[in-house]
Write a protein that holds these residues in place. Sequence first.
Motif, short mmCIF file in Angstrom:
data_model
loop_
_atom_site.label_atom_id
_atom_site.label_comp_id
_atom_site.label_asym_id
_atom_site.label_seq_id
_atom_site.Cartn_x
_atom_site.Cartn_y
_atom_site.Cartn_z
N SER A 162 0.99 -0.97 0.16
CA SER A 162 -0.22 -0.19 -0.51
C SER A 162 1.06 1.24 0.09
CB SER A 162 -1.03 0.08 1.07
OG SER A 162 0.14 0.33 2.49
N GLU A 163 1.69 1.35 0.70
CA GLU A 163 2.78 2.46 1.08
C GLU A 163 3.35 2.89 -0.57
OE1 GLU A 163 5.22 1.40 4.11
OE2 GLU A 163 3.60 2.29 5.60
N SER A 164 3.37 1.54 -1.39
CA SER A 164 4.73 2.03 -2.85
C SER A 164 4.19 3.08 -3.36
CB SER A 164 4.67 0.54 -3.35
OG SER A 164 5.15 0.93 -4.97
N ALA A 173 -4.85 -3.02 -1.67
CA ALA A 173 -3.81 -3.15 -0.76
C ALA A 173 -4.03 -2.80 0.40
CB ALA A 173 -2.33 -2.77 -0.56
N TYR A 174 -4.52 -1.22 0.76
CA TYR A 174 -4.72 -0.18 2.24
C TYR A 174 -6.26 -1.41 2.77
CZ TYR A 174 -1.97 3.70 2.29
OH TYR A 174 -1.03 4.87 2.53
N PHE A 175 -7.07 -1.32 1.81
CA PHE A 175 -8.45 -2.08 2.33
C PHE A 175 -7.75 -3.39 2.57
CE2 PHE A 175 -12.43 -4.11 2.04
CZ PHE A 175 -13.08 -3.31 3.14
N LEU A 197 -6.54 5.55 3.10
CA LEU A 197 -7.24 4.73 2.14
C LEU A 197 -8.15 6.17 1.43
CD1 LEU A 197 -8.63 3.38 -0.59
CD2 LEU A 197 -9.55 1.66 0.76
N ASN A 198 -9.55 5.92 2.22
CA ASN A 198 -10.16 6.97 1.91
C ASN A 198 -9.40 8.76 1.63
OD1 ASN A 198 -13.52 8.18 1.60
ND2 ASN A 198 -13.04 9.54 3.85
N ALA A 210 -14.31 1.04 2.04
CA ALA A 210 -13.51 1.91 3.43
C ALA A 210 -14.59 2.63 4.68
CB ALA A 210 -12.36 2.38 2.74
N LYS A 211 -15.30 3.65 3.78
CA LYS A 211 -16.41 4.64 4.31
C LYS A 211 -17.36 3.32 5.18
CE LYS A 211 -16.51 8.60 0.99
NZ LYS A 211 -15.50 7.95 0.02
N SER A 212 -17.52 2.62 4.61
CA SER A 212 -18.81 1.63 4.77
C SER A 212 -17.77 1.32 6.61
CB SER A 212 -18.76 0.58 4.35
OG SER A 212 -17.77 0.03 3.63
N ARG A 213 -16.59 0.87 6.10
CA ARG A 213 -16.36 -0.04 6.86
C ARG A 213 -15.88 0.98 8.41
NH1 ARG A 213 -18.46 -3.93 7.93
NH2 ARG A 213 -16.07 -4.15 9.94
#
Length: 220
Positions: A162-164, A173-175, A197-198, A210-213
């Motif tokens: 995710s950090e790449s 990857a973030y999710f 991620l958002n 991600a918003k829903s989580r």
Amino acid sequence: MAKIERTTVGEKVSSYVESREKILITILVVLVVAIVSYVVCVSAISKSNEKGLAALDAIEYSLTMNSSDLSEEDLEARRAVAIANLQPYVAKSRVVGVRANLLAGEISYSKKDYQASAKYYFTAAEKDKKAYTAPIAYFNAGVSFENVEDFENAEKCYKAASESPDFLSAAHAYFSLGRVRESMGNVEGAIEAYKALNDKSPDSSWGNLAKSRLIALENN
């Protein structure tokens, strides 16, 4: 009155060179040897890489040739042969080692041998962290680790992917990072991943998930 003779710049340089001739020659010889050694080394590496990549091409071709006509039993036999033939190359460095481990990871994953695919994918990423394949390998390693419920290593791999900055699937990857942290009971860490991620991809499908989580976790 004594006459003072001027020394020209050319004379000074000539005098300097003469006085240090042996040192300068030694330095020159060392430089020439170093350059020749470098050229020979680069040439040898290039030839070694070419030979290794050609061997990997042959292994992959033998694996996939007319594979659509094969039974699952025959495919499994080919995969076993390919994995065995890849072993001399997975330990190599540079591009040959990276590609060999990626191929071995792909084969192992197709066999549902997730322990092996995790090892191969992770090794491929670690062999050249600056390669464009590194985040792909980290992500695939994360998926493999998650399949065997090794959430700690899955988290590390998803985080690296995710950090790449050049990874096109960074949002995914973030999710996955947030989801794995939820599985580990690390709610704060999951919220951190979902918020990152958002911030980075708010309008992507993964950003919407991600918003829903975030809503679910923050209202719990």
